[in-house]
Motif scaffolding. Structure first.
Motif, PDB file in Angstrom:
ATOM      1  N   SER A  40     -63.191  64.095 -98.884  1.00 28.59           N
ATOM      2  CA  SER A  40     -64.473  63.441 -98.619  1.00 28.59           C
ATOM      3  C   SER A  40     -65.317  64.360 -97.731  1.00 28.59           C
ATOM      4  CB  SER A  40     -64.260  62.093 -97.926  1.00 28.59           C
ATOM      5  OG  SER A  40     -63.598  61.191 -98.796  1.00 28.59           O
ATOM      6  N   ARG A  81     -73.390  53.461 -91.340  1.00 27.80           N
ATOM      7  CA  ARG A  81     -72.454  53.834 -92.402  1.00 27.80           C
ATOM      8  C   ARG A  81     -72.872  55.209 -92.928  1.00 27.80           C
ATOM      9  NH1 ARG A  81     -71.312  49.423 -96.860  1.00 27.80           N
ATOM     10  NH2 ARG A  81     -69.597  50.899 -97.209  1.00 27.80           N
ATOM     11  N   GLN A  82     -71.972  56.161 -92.768  1.00 35.62           N
ATOM     12  CA  GLN A  82     -72.280  57.540 -93.153  1.00 35.62           C
ATOM     13  C   GLN A  82     -72.149  57.715 -94.660  1.00 35.62           C
ATOM     14  OE1 GLN A  82     -73.372  59.914 -91.151  1.00 35.62           O
ATOM     15  NE2 GLN A  82     -73.465  61.438 -92.787  1.00 35.62           N
ATOM     16  N   TYR A  83     -73.104  58.423 -95.269  1.00 38.79           N
ATOM     17  CA  TYR A  83     -73.037  58.736 -96.699  1.00 38.79           C
ATOM     18  C   TYR A  83     -72.032  59.878 -96.917  1.00 38.79           C
ATOM     19  CZ  TYR A  83     -77.096  55.820 -97.602  1.00 38.79           C
ATOM     20  OH  TYR A  83     -77.947  54.752 -97.721  1.00 38.79           O
ATOM     21  N   GLU A 139     -69.523  65.578 -96.268  1.00 33.59           N
ATOM     22  CA  GLU A 139     -70.861  65.066 -95.989  1.00 33.59           C
ATOM     23  C   GLU A 139     -71.659  65.050 -97.298  1.00 33.59           C
ATOM     24  OE1 GLU A 139     -72.047  63.920 -93.080  1.00 33.59           O
ATOM     25  OE2 GLU A 139     -70.089  64.258 -92.138  1.00 33.59           O
ATOM     26  N   LYS A 140     -72.639  64.167 -97.358  1.00 30.71           N
ATOM     27  CA  LYS A 140     -73.343  63.952 -98.615  1.00 30.71           C
ATOM     28  C   LYS A 140     -73.927  65.242 -99.190  1.00 30.71           C
ATOM     29  CE  LYS A 140     -76.965  61.293-100.820  1.00 30.71           C
ATOM     30  NZ  LYS A 140     -78.046  60.310-100.670  1.00 30.71           N
ATOM     31  N   THR A 177     -69.634  62.250 -99.957  1.00 28.75           N
ATOM     32  CA  THR A 177     -69.433  62.705-101.333  1.00 28.75           C
ATOM     33  C   THR A 177     -67.958  63.062-101.494  1.00 28.75           C
ATOM     34  OG1 THR A 177     -71.673  63.593-101.473  1.00 28.75           O
ATOM     35  CG2 THR A 177     -70.067  64.395-103.073  1.00 28.75           C
ATOM     36  N   GLN A 193     -69.904  59.216-105.218  1.00 28.20           N
ATOM     37  CA  GLN A 193     -70.889  59.176-104.134  1.00 28.20           C
ATOM     38  C   GLN A 193     -70.778  57.798-103.476  1.00 28.20           C
ATOM     39  OE1 GLN A 193     -72.716  61.533-103.000  1.00 28.20           O
ATOM     40  NE2 GLN A 193     -73.155  63.012-104.622  1.00 28.20           N
ATOM     41  N   GLY A 194     -70.520  57.778-102.168  1.00 25.40           N
ATOM     42  CA  GLY A 194     -70.346  56.484-101.505  1.00 25.40           C
ATOM     43  C   GLY A 194     -70.689  56.553-100.030  1.00 25.40           C
ATOM     44  N   ARG A 195     -70.211  55.540 -99.295  1.00 28.66           N
ATOM     45  CA  ARG A 195     -70.473  55.452 -97.866  1.00 28.66           C
ATOM     46  C   ARG A 195     -69.159  55.143 -97.143  1.00 28.66           C
ATOM     47  NH1 ARG A 195     -75.552  51.558 -96.926  1.00 28.66           N
ATOM     48  NH2 ARG A 195     -75.622  52.679 -94.933  1.00 28.66           N
ATOM     49  N   LYS A 197     -68.349  50.930 -91.782  1.00 29.82           N
ATOM     50  CA  LYS A 197     -69.406  50.743 -90.791  1.00 29.82           C
ATOM     51  C   LYS A 197     -68.873  50.988 -89.376  1.00 29.82           C
ATOM     52  CE  LYS A 197     -72.581  47.634 -91.227  1.00 29.82           C
ATOM     53  NZ  LYS A 197     -73.327  46.355 -91.303  1.00 29.82           N
ATOM     54  N   ASP A 229     -76.288  66.517-102.555  1.00 31.90           N
ATOM     55  CA  ASP A 229     -77.223  66.008-103.564  1.00 31.90           C
ATOM     56  C   ASP A 229     -76.791  66.482-104.950  1.00 31.90           C
ATOM     57  OD1 ASP A 229     -78.762  64.695-101.680  1.00 31.90           O
ATOM     58  OD2 ASP A 229     -79.991  66.483-101.286  1.00 31.90           O
TER      59      ASP A 229
END
Length: 210
Positions: free
Chosen positions: A21, A90-92, A23-24, A94, A66-68, A71, A26
């Motif tokens: 997992s 809630r952190q995005y 950090e997000k 990938t 792609q998720g979060r 919390k 694109d």
């Protein structure tokens, strides 16, 4: 073989086939991404450490989801100031799967076909108990017939006992004999009374002496 690479300001250790997992990013699901900031590489025999990165060494991954994240609850509180603040985050993220490390591609393990257990054929077994069970009712019928015959033989004996009923007819004869005897006794009683009557005559009174 494993490698340590940088993504989103964090270091991640990964092997071929691992799910990580990050950090997000694109990117869409199924897209491939290449990480060229590899800090360390080890194949079990030799370990290479970059200064700070290893040249011509990359890690390739495939986007899976792609998720979060879960919390995180934040509370800011100041005592005696009538101040409190609540906040959630809630952190995005990938999620990627590592498919290649330093030019070594990931090979999926071949799935073994599931062998279905072969059903054993059941052989028909003759049940001798069933024949014995059929014979037992025949014995019962024979015994039942014998009982019926025995009852039939005993019935004439009961009729012979019934012929002895004349004993009940003799009772009136005894009554007839008893009746004349009673009459004779009744006739004798008055005669006895008459014979006893003279004895009861009063004795002559004696003359009174002057």
């Amino acid at each position: 073989m494993f490698a340590v690479f940088v993504s989103g300001g964090k270091q991640h250790k990964a092997r071929n086939g691992d799910i990580v997992s990050l950090e997000k990013l694109d990117l869409g699901i199924g897209d491939k991404v290449t990480f060229d900031q590899v800090l360390m590489l080890s194949d079990g025999k030799e370990t290479k450490v970059g200064t700070p990165h290893l040249a011509k060494t990359t890690v390739v991954a495939e986007v899976v989801e792609q998720g979060r994240a879960k919390k995180v609850r934040i509370i800011k509180f100041r005592r005696r100031k009538h101040s409190m603040k609540r906040q959630g985050h809630r952190q995005y993220l990938t999620t990627v799967r590592i498919i290649e490390v330093a030019g070594v591609a990931w090979e999926k393990a071949a799935e073994k076909p599931v062998e279905k257990p072969v059903a054993e054929k059941k052989t028909a077994v003759k049940k001798p108990v069933a024949t014995e069970a059929k014979k037992t009712p025949a014995k019962k019928t024979v015994s039942a017939e014998k009982k019926v015959e025995a009852k039939a033989e005993k019935k004439p004996a009961a009729k012979k006992v019934a012929t002895k009923k004349p004993a009940a007819d003799k009772a009136p004869v005894a009554d007839k004999k008893a009746a004349p005897a009673k009459k004779a006794a009744a006739e004798k009683k008055p005669e006895a009374k008459k014979a006893a009557a003279p004895k009861k005559k009063a004795a002559p009174k004696k003359p009174e002496s002057k």
